[in-house]
Design an enzyme around this catalytic site. Structure first.
Site, PDB file in Angstrom:
ATOM      1  N   HIS A  69      -7.709   1.516   2.204  1.00 20.83           N
ATOM      2  CA  HIS A  69      -7.594   1.113   3.890  1.00 20.83           C
ATOM      3  C   HIS A  69      -8.345   1.967   4.617  1.00 20.83           C
ATOM      4  CE1 HIS A  69      -4.534  -1.326   6.464  1.00 20.83           C
ATOM      5  NE2 HIS A  69      -5.716  -1.202   6.932  1.00 20.83           N
ATOM      6  N   GLU A  97       0.764  -1.251   0.344  1.00 24.76           N
ATOM      7  CA  GLU A  97       0.130   0.155  -0.018  1.00 24.76           C
ATOM      8  C   GLU A  97       0.998   1.069   0.114  1.00 24.76           C
ATOM      9  OE1 GLU A  97      -2.721  -0.260   3.346  1.00 24.76           O
ATOM     10  OE2 GLU A  97      -3.709  -2.226   2.526  1.00 24.76           O
TER      11      GLU A  97
HETATM   12  P1  NAI Z   1      -9.726 -10.101  16.495  1.00 27.60           P
HETATM   13  O1  NAI Z   1      -8.363 -10.794  17.060  1.00 27.60           O
HETATM   14  O2  NAI Z   1     -10.771  -9.417  17.383  1.00 27.60           O
HETATM   15  O3  NAI Z   1     -10.408 -11.601  15.708  1.00 27.60           O
HETATM   16  C1  NAI Z   1      -9.816 -12.159  14.824  1.00 27.60           C
HETATM   17  C2  NAI Z   1     -10.478 -13.565  14.942  1.00 27.60           C
HETATM   18  O4  NAI Z   1      -9.760 -14.359  14.058  1.00 27.60           O
HETATM   19  C3  NAI Z   1     -10.243 -14.192  16.061  1.00 27.60           C
HETATM   20  O5  NAI Z   1     -11.412 -14.836  16.668  1.00 27.60           O
HETATM   21  C4  NAI Z   1      -9.307 -15.652  15.771  1.00 27.60           C
HETATM   22  O6  NAI Z   1      -9.351 -16.599  16.578  1.00 27.60           O
HETATM   23  C5  NAI Z   1      -9.423 -15.654  14.374  1.00 27.60           C
HETATM   24  N1  NAI Z   1      -8.547 -16.334  13.486  1.00 27.60           N
HETATM   25  C6  NAI Z   1      -7.156 -16.344  13.672  1.00 27.60           C
HETATM   26  N2  NAI Z   1      -6.713 -17.051  12.637  1.00 27.60           N
HETATM   27  C7  NAI Z   1      -7.706 -17.674  12.151  1.00 27.60           C
HETATM   28  C8  NAI Z   1      -7.918 -18.489  11.117  1.00 27.60           C
HETATM   29  N3  NAI Z   1      -6.543 -19.190  10.560  1.00 27.60           N
HETATM   30  N4  NAI Z   1      -8.934 -19.082  10.621  1.00 27.60           N
HETATM   31  C9  NAI Z   1     -10.246 -18.848  11.263  1.00 27.60           C
HETATM   32  N5  NAI Z   1     -10.070 -17.829  12.114  1.00 27.60           N
HETATM   33  C10 NAI Z   1      -8.864 -17.234  12.580  1.00 27.60           C
HETATM   34  O7  NAI Z   1      -9.462  -9.136  15.310  1.00 27.60           O
HETATM   35  P2  NAI Z   1     -10.209  -8.002  14.940  1.00 27.60           P
HETATM   36  O8  NAI Z   1     -10.321  -6.736  15.797  1.00 27.60           O
HETATM   37  O9  NAI Z   1     -11.671  -8.536  14.729  1.00 27.60           O
HETATM   38  O10 NAI Z   1      -9.750  -7.638  13.543  1.00 27.60           O
HETATM   39  C11 NAI Z   1      -9.743  -8.596  12.408  1.00 27.60           C
HETATM   40  C12 NAI Z   1      -8.797  -8.032  11.117  1.00 27.60           C
HETATM   41  O11 NAI Z   1      -9.244  -6.689  10.971  1.00 27.60           O
HETATM   42  C13 NAI Z   1      -7.281  -7.837  11.611  1.00 27.60           C
HETATM   43  O12 NAI Z   1      -6.646  -8.508  10.250  1.00 27.60           O
HETATM   44  C14 NAI Z   1      -7.079  -6.261  11.637  1.00 27.60           C
HETATM   45  O13 NAI Z   1      -6.000  -6.076  11.366  1.00 27.60           O
HETATM   46  C15 NAI Z   1      -8.071  -5.832  10.566  1.00 27.60           C
HETATM   47  N6  NAI Z   1      -8.524  -4.679  10.568  1.00 27.60           N
HETATM   48  C16 NAI Z   1      -8.759  -3.909   9.442  1.00 27.60           C
HETATM   49  C17 NAI Z   1      -9.058  -2.293   9.384  1.00 27.60           C
HETATM   50  C18 NAI Z   1      -9.194  -1.855   8.199  1.00 27.60           C
HETATM   51  O14 NAI Z   1      -8.996  -0.401   8.453  1.00 27.60           O
HETATM   52  N7  NAI Z   1      -9.580  -2.235   7.200  1.00 27.60           N
HETATM   53  C19 NAI Z   1      -9.289  -1.849  10.881  1.00 27.60           C
HETATM   54  C20 NAI Z   1      -9.152  -2.738  11.935  1.00 27.60           C
HETATM   55  C21 NAI Z   1      -8.762  -3.922  11.965  1.00 27.60           C
END
Ligand code: NAI
Length: 405
Positions: free
Chosen positions: A285, A262
């Site tokens: 993003h 990015e």
């Molecule tokens: P979180 O940590 O609360 O949830 C992630 C979930 O994914 C967990 O429940 C975990 O057990 C699960 N997980 C991990 N590896 C896995 C796999 N191989 N298969 C299935 N499930 C799996 O994280 P949150 O806060 O929900 O964020 C999720 C994503 O969103 C992250 O990658 C974060 O970087 C991204 N994000 C993107 C933003 C954007 O601006 N587009 C802003 C905020 C977050």
């Protein structure tokens, strides 16, 4: 009169941080942009806590050169811009706000699902180009369609709630056992979810297991005409495979907010294989970028800095062992002592206090392999030589005291 501690806020942090820091006794100073090099070092002179966003780097030198800095607030999600190891070895606690933009990402995701099902961006682009096409072909209600949520954490579970409110059927897959929200149903494997979903949305972190998680094999398992949303991390989806599936019509559309590489700043050129795919919604993003999220981040990080300053709590710190501390009673002194995790430190502190006839009312300790954080609550005393003696222990990294009032 004792001088007030200084909180320096850089990068136009949302103004609602100020009230919390003022209430905690800080003088708040602001600088609209980021700072680097000598300008940063001069600005940090005499500062107790500094608030930054993603454009200010705090390298090792920032911690080595500042003798007064005890806390850093990253008013954002990531902490890559801070040399966390140097912050730890100088006893400086770093805080961030990892989940404040959860709702913003969840809302964008559900909005994109609706846009994809209605082909909204394609219709809009056609009309901008002067082409009127009122056809209902391939336009669907979200109601009754199956949304497959991969990663049922903070964001995924919120998406689940919002999607059900629209009448969608929600299934999810997570490597950890998760309590389903509403009527959502877990699926035992990613493949099972891919085969059943009309729209797949990804909400997993970047890990070795999730890098390249969605490639041509996984896309082939998805239903013909299904949609794919990635608002998580750019490395999770193979964009070349996605572009091919959109061009062939195997997938009906996609919404992508995150990319393998990015641009580092607004205004820079962006290139992606998906730019030639009209059924792909591309966003820079911005999943978590809302004014509401900025406000929530400011409140959360300012509160963490305030609790750290006035009672020593390091709960949720990303680099110092975490201790959640109660409010200090009136007439009590709290000794906050960060030290190298070597044997004998606690024993020496106990002995020095006992020799001075001072009783310990409460003691808290957390350690990681390198660093320990011990907190002793005692009746307030004025023996500065005793405190100097504790601070002079060879393992001490940083010590300060707060008084209950
Ligand atoms: P979180 O940590 O609360 O949830 C992630 C979930 O994914 C967990 O429940 C975990 O057990 C699960 N997980 C991990 N590896 C896995 C796999 N191989 N298969 C299935 N499930 C799996 O994280 P949150 O806060 O929900 O964020 C999720 C994503 O969103 C992250 O990658 C974060 O970087 C991204 N994000 C993107 C933003 C954007 O601006 N587009 C802003 C905020 C977050």
């Amino acid at each position: 009169m004792p001088t007030r501690p200084i909180a320096l806020l850089l990068e136009s942090i949302h103004p609602c941080a100020d009230g919390i820091l003022l209430e905690a006794g800080f003088t708040v100073k602001r600088h609209a942009g980021s700072l680097a090099g000598d300008a940063l070092h001069s600005a940090l002179a005499g500062v107790t806590v500094v608030g930054i966003r993603s454009r200010t780097d705090l390298p090792c030198a920032a911690f080595e050169r500042s003798t007064t800095l005890v806390g850093v607030g990253c008013f954002c999600i990531g902490t890559n811009q801070v040399d966390l190891a140097s912050a730890e070895t100088s006893g400086c606690a770093v805080f961030n706000s990892p989940f404040s933009n959860t709702r913003s990402v969840a809302e964008l995701t559900v909005a994109e699902a609706v846009c994809l099902f209605r082909r909204l961006f394609e219709k809009s682009a056609q009309l901008h180009a002067g082409h009127w096409d009122k056809s209902a072909a391939n336009a669907h209600e979200a109601r009754g369609r199956t949304l497959g949520v991969v990663g049922y954490g903070h964001i995924g579970s919120q998406v689940s709630v919002l999607a059900e409110a629209l009448g969608m059927r929600v299934i999810f897959h997570d490597i950890a056992r998760k309590l389903p929200m509403g009527n959502a149903q877990p699926r035992p494997s990613l493949d099972a979810l891919l085969e059943e979903s009309d729209c797949v949305t990804l909400h997993v972190p970047e890990t070795p297991q999730t890098r390249g998680m969605i490639g041509s094999r996984e896309i082939a398992r998805m239903k013909k005409g299904a949609m794919l949303i990635n608002n998580a991390r750019g490395s999770i989806v193979d964009l070349t495979a996605l572009g091919a599936a959109l061009s062939s019509g195997h997938l009906g559309g996609a919404a992508i907010d995150v990319f393998p590489t990015e641009p580092s700043a607004s205004g820079e050129v962006f290139a992606s294989v998906l730019q030639s795919c009209p059924s792909a919604i591309l966003t820079p993003h911005i999943g978590g970028s809302t004014e509401e999220a900025q406000e929530t981040i400011a409140l959360e990080v300012a509160e963490k800095l305030a609790r750290f300053w006035d009672r020593g709590s390091t709960e949720t710190s990303v680099n110092i062992p975490q201790v959640d501390l109660p409010v200090l009673r009136e007439g009590q002194l709290r000794i906050l002592h960060v030290h190298r995790n070597v044997p004998g430190v606690l024993g020496t502190m106990h002995t020095l206090l006992a020799q001075a006839g001072i009783n310990i009312n409460a003691e808290y300790l957390q350690s990681n392999p390198r660093t320990s954080y011990v907190i002793l609550d005692v009746e307030a005393f004025d023996d500065h030589r005793l405190l100097d003696g504790i601070a002079a222990m060879p393992a001490t990294i940083r010590m300060r005291c707060v008084k209950g009032n």
